[in-house]
Design an enzyme around this catalytic site. Sequence first.
Site, PDB file in Angstrom:
ATOM      1  N   VAL A 157     -51.802   4.610 -89.315  1.00 18.54           N
ATOM      2  CA  VAL A 157     -52.010   5.301 -88.050  1.00 18.54           C
ATOM      3  C   VAL A 157     -52.545   4.321 -87.007  1.00 18.54           C
ATOM      4  CG1 VAL A 157     -53.338   7.137 -86.928  1.00 18.54           C
ATOM      5  CG2 VAL A 157     -52.404   7.487 -89.211  1.00 18.54           C
ATOM      6  N   ASP A 158     -53.362   3.364 -87.438  1.00 19.86           N
ATOM      7  CA  ASP A 158     -53.978   2.422 -86.512  1.00 19.86           C
ATOM      8  C   ASP A 158     -52.976   1.573 -85.751  1.00 19.86           C
ATOM      9  OD1 ASP A 158     -56.415   3.344 -87.334  1.00 19.86           O
ATOM     10  OD2 ASP A 158     -56.775   1.710 -88.735  1.00 19.86           O
ATOM     11  N   SER A 159     -51.798   1.366 -86.297  1.00 19.53           N
ATOM     12  CA  SER A 159     -50.829   0.482 -85.652  1.00 19.53           C
ATOM     13  C   SER A 159     -50.348   1.027 -84.314  1.00 19.53           C
ATOM     14  CB  SER A 159     -49.638   0.214 -86.566  1.00 19.53           C
ATOM     15  OG  SER A 159     -48.865   1.380 -86.703  1.00 19.53           O
ATOM     16  N   THR A 160     -50.408   2.343 -84.116  1.00 19.02           N
ATOM     17  CA  THR A 160     -49.968   2.920 -82.848  1.00 19.02           C
ATOM     18  C   THR A 160     -51.142   3.385 -81.983  1.00 19.02           C
ATOM     19  OG1 THR A 160     -49.750   5.090 -83.896  1.00 19.02           O
ATOM     20  CG2 THR A 160     -47.776   3.696 -83.823  1.00 19.02           C
TER      21      THR A 160
END
Length: 171
Positions: A157-160
Amino acid sequence: VIPLELPSYQRKENFGADETFFQIVKALARPMERTKQITANLIGPTALGFRHRDDIQEVTALLSDMGISVNVVAPMTSSPSDIARMGAAHFNVLMYPETAESAARWMERELGQSFTKIVPIGVGATRDFVAEVAKITGVAPYMDDSRLRLPWYSKSVDSTYLTGKRVFLFG
């Protein structure tokens, strides 16, 4: 004794580190016969640098995958005798331009050693770095993608989280 004429407190600390390392290399490193196997000097890491030990380990592994050994790591972990044998390497990996670019330019001019211009930070830059090393050495480029953390991060989730947002990076 290597005399240094540095305008202390007049410039940033990286200037002092770069100039000091340059003067040490200039005083001790000499042209010499190259190693039989292709080798590189890793230049720029310091004991006070953030994660420099890890960076040395990763760059060493990247080079090893291509059949290239490390001759000297400097200034971190090096002694005067290590600096004196830097001329035996085929090229230099400039890991931190802020602390070793002057020495890299001098070694290119005086010792005939090319140096890398791409700093391998991030997956794209690491691939570009491997290609640059291959071009300098004539060795086939090789990168073991199994060590990359990108696929894991891409799925998280952190990538976006920061997509489309303004951020400021300090450091």
